[in-house]
Design an enzyme around this catalytic site. Structure first.
Site, mmCIF file in Angstrom:
data_model
loop_
_atom_site.group_PDB
_atom_site.id
_atom_site.type_symbol
_atom_site.label_atom_id
_atom_site.label_comp_id
_atom_site.label_asym_id
_atom_site.label_seq_id
_atom_site.Cartn_x
_atom_site.Cartn_y
_atom_site.Cartn_z
ATOM 1 N N HIS A 27 0.831 -1.199 0.000
ATOM 2 C CA HIS A 27 0.000 0.000 0.000
ATOM 3 C C HIS A 27 0.868 1.253 0.000
ATOM 4 O O HIS A 27 1.432 1.631 1.012
ATOM 5 C CB HIS A 27 -0.942 0.007 1.213
ATOM 6 C CG HIS A 27 -1.977 -1.062 1.148
ATOM 7 N ND1 HIS A 27 -1.795 -2.291 1.705
ATOM 8 C CD2 HIS A 27 -3.191 -1.071 0.567
ATOM 9 C CE1 HIS A 27 -2.867 -3.021 1.478
ATOM 10 N NE2 HIS A 27 -3.728 -2.303 0.788
ATOM 11 N N HIS A 34 -4.362 -6.227 -5.839
ATOM 12 C CA HIS A 34 -4.294 -7.322 -4.875
ATOM 13 C C HIS A 34 -5.686 -7.678 -4.375
ATOM 14 O O HIS A 34 -6.655 -6.985 -4.658
ATOM 15 C CB HIS A 34 -3.339 -6.995 -3.716
ATOM 16 C CG HIS A 34 -3.728 -5.790 -2.930
ATOM 17 N ND1 HIS A 34 -3.474 -4.502 -3.343
ATOM 18 C CD2 HIS A 34 -4.373 -5.678 -1.744
ATOM 19 C CE1 HIS A 34 -3.924 -3.648 -2.451
ATOM 20 N NE2 HIS A 34 -4.489 -4.329 -1.464
ATOM 21 N N CYS A 69 -13.105 -4.698 6.841
ATOM 22 C CA CYS A 69 -12.384 -4.901 5.588
ATOM 23 C C CYS A 69 -11.071 -5.608 5.917
ATOM 24 O O CYS A 69 -10.584 -5.527 7.042
ATOM 25 C CB CYS A 69 -12.058 -3.571 4.918
ATOM 26 S SG CYS A 69 -13.481 -2.597 4.470
ATOM 27 N N HIS A 71 -7.683 -8.411 4.153
ATOM 28 C CA HIS A 71 -7.035 -9.147 3.070
ATOM 29 C C HIS A 71 -6.876 -10.607 3.476
ATOM 30 O O HIS A 71 -6.391 -10.872 4.580
ATOM 31 C CB HIS A 71 -5.644 -8.582 2.801
ATOM 32 C CG HIS A 71 -5.631 -7.125 2.482
ATOM 33 N ND1 HIS A 71 -5.617 -6.151 3.462
ATOM 34 C CD2 HIS A 71 -5.637 -6.478 1.303
ATOM 35 C CE1 HIS A 71 -5.605 -4.962 2.879
ATOM 36 N NE2 HIS A 71 -5.623 -5.127 1.577
ATOM 37 N N GLU A 89 -10.688 -7.646 14.901
ATOM 38 C CA GLU A 89 -10.975 -6.204 14.955
ATOM 39 C C GLU A 89 -12.138 -5.871 15.878
ATOM 40 O O GLU A 89 -12.147 -4.817 16.503
ATOM 41 C CB GLU A 89 -11.315 -5.661 13.564
ATOM 42 C CG GLU A 89 -10.150 -5.561 12.627
ATOM 43 C CD GLU A 89 -10.522 -4.882 11.321
ATOM 44 O OE1 GLU A 89 -11.596 -4.254 11.232
ATOM 45 O OE2 GLU A 89 -9.717 -4.968 10.379
ATOM 46 N N TYR A 106 -12.140 -1.828 -7.137
ATOM 47 C CA TYR A 106 -12.077 -0.374 -7.015
ATOM 48 C C TYR A 106 -10.636 0.086 -6.851
ATOM 49 O O TYR A 106 -9.728 -0.698 -6.562
ATOM 50 C CB TYR A 106 -12.918 0.118 -5.832
ATOM 51 C CG TYR A 106 -12.229 -0.053 -4.495
ATOM 52 C CD1 TYR A 106 -11.616 1.030 -3.871
ATOM 53 C CD2 TYR A 106 -12.161 -1.296 -3.877
ATOM 54 C CE1 TYR A 106 -10.969 0.869 -2.668
ATOM 55 C CE2 TYR A 106 -11.515 -1.457 -2.676
ATOM 56 C CZ TYR A 106 -10.923 -0.368 -2.072
ATOM 57 O OH TYR A 106 -10.260 -0.538 -0.876
ATOM 58 N N GLU A 115 -5.391 2.454 -2.757
ATOM 59 C CA GLU A 115 -6.027 1.140 -2.657
ATOM 60 C C GLU A 115 -6.336 0.712 -4.087
ATOM 61 O O GLU A 115 -6.910 1.481 -4.853
ATOM 62 C CB GLU A 115 -7.327 1.223 -1.846
ATOM 63 C CG GLU A 115 -7.132 1.528 -0.388
ATOM 64 C CD GLU A 115 -6.635 0.341 0.426
ATOM 65 O OE1 GLU A 115 -6.324 -0.724 -0.149
ATOM 66 O OE2 GLU A 115 -6.546 0.498 1.645
ATOM 67 N N GLU A 117 -7.809 -2.799 -5.511
ATOM 68 C CA GLU A 117 -8.199 -4.117 -5.025
ATOM 69 C C GLU A 117 -9.341 -4.748 -5.809
ATOM 70 O O GLU A 117 -10.260 -4.061 -6.233
ATOM 71 C CB GLU A 117 -8.645 -4.017 -3.561
ATOM 72 C CG GLU A 117 -7.550 -3.506 -2.649
ATOM 73 C CD GLU A 117 -7.985 -3.294 -1.211
ATOM 74 O OE1 GLU A 117 -7.104 -3.292 -0.345
ATOM 75 O OE2 GLU A 117 -9.189 -3.133 -0.955
ATOM 76 N N TRP A 162 -14.827 3.063 -1.027
ATOM 77 C CA TRP A 162 -15.233 1.714 -1.410
ATOM 78 C C TRP A 162 -16.642 1.394 -0.908
ATOM 79 O O TRP A 162 -17.413 0.762 -1.620
ATOM 80 C CB TRP A 162 -14.233 0.659 -0.939
ATOM 81 C CG TRP A 162 -14.000 0.604 0.537
ATOM 82 C CD1 TRP A 162 -14.712 -0.119 1.451
ATOM 83 C CD2 TRP A 162 -13.003 1.300 1.264
ATOM 84 N NE1 TRP A 162 -14.217 0.094 2.717
ATOM 85 C CE2 TRP A 162 -13.156 0.950 2.629
ATOM 86 C CE3 TRP A 162 -11.978 2.173 0.912
ATOM 87 C CZ2 TRP A 162 -12.339 1.456 3.630
ATOM 88 C CZ3 TRP A 162 -11.154 2.673 1.914
ATOM 89 C CH2 TRP A 162 -11.341 2.323 3.252
#
Length: 182
Positions: A27, A34, A69, A71, A89, A106, A115, A117, A162
Site C-alpha cells: 500500500h 491485490h 475490511c 485481506h 478487529e 475499485y 487502494e 483491489e 469503497w
C-alpha cells in the site's frame, strides 16, 4: 505492527493470483492490484454495524466505513479471512456469511496511499456488542440500512469511497434487502 508481517495476495489484471507481498510494502503510491474483502454485518434487528477506522491507520484514517475490511493471506479461504478479521478487529463472530458481490473492484487514494483491489463483498449476521481493537477501529455505531444508503449517496458523504461504491451496487440488485428477508 501487523502490517510488517501480514502478506497480501497479488493479482494479475485477469484476477488470477501471481504472488504475494508484505502488506506494508504493497500500500503506497503505486499499489499493485491485490485481493481484499469487505463485510457488512447485521444484527438480529437488521441494523448494520458501521465502524470508524482508527486514526493511526495508514490508509483512510478516521474514515467511517462498513463493518470490516481486510485481506486474505496466501492460501487462506476468503470466508476464513472474513471471520478472522471480524474476530480480531471487533470480537464478533459471523453467521450466515454470503458473498454478495464476488467481482467488486475499485481504486481509491488517501494521503498518498492507493487502494487497488479486487474486493469481494460479504454480508453476514452478527450478535452482541463489539469489543474494538483500538489499533484498527476507533468507534462503531448501529445504523438502519436505508439510513446507511442515504449516507452513502449524499454528495458530502463521510463514508469510505469503497463503501459508497459497494452500496450503489448492493442497492442496484436489492441484495441487502433480500438477504435481510431470509
Amino acid at each position: 505492527m501487523r502490517e510488517a508481517t501480514e502478506k497480501v495476495v497479488l493479482l494479475g489484471e485477469d484476477g488470477a493470483p501471481i504472488g504475494s507481498e508484505r502488506k506494508d510494502r504493497v500500500h503506497g503510491a503505486a499499489t499493485p492490484l491485490h485481493l481484499a474483502f469487505s463485510c457488512y454485518g447485521f444484527d438480529p434487528e437488521g441494523r448494520l454495524l458501521v465502524t470508524r477506522r482508527a486514526l493511526g491507520k495508514r490508509a483512510f484514517p478516521g474514515v467511517w466505513t462498513n463493518t470490516c475490511c481486510g485481506h486474505p493471506g496466501p492460501g487462506e479461504f476468503m470466508e476464513a479471512a472474513v471471520g478472522r478479521r471480524l474476530r480480531s478487529e471487533l470480537g464478533i463472530e459471523a453467521r450466515d456469511l454470503v458473498c454478495a458481490l464476488p467481482t467488486f473492484r475499485y481504486r481509491a487514494e488517501s494521503n498518498g496511499v492507493v487502494e487497488n483491489e479486487i474486493c469481494p463483498v460479504y454480508l453476514c449476521r452478527v450478535a452482541g456488542e463489539p469489543a474494538l481493537d483500538a489499533e484498527e477501529v476507533a468507534e462503531h455505531e448501529w445504523v438502519d440500512w436505508p439510513a446507511y444508503v442515504d449516507r452513502a449517496t449524499r454528495a458530502d458523504s463521510d463514508l469510505s469511497p469503497w463503501s459508497r461504491l459497494q452500496v450503489a451496487q448492493l442497492q442496484q440488485w436489492g441484495l441487502v434487502e433480500r438477504y435481510l428477508q431470509r
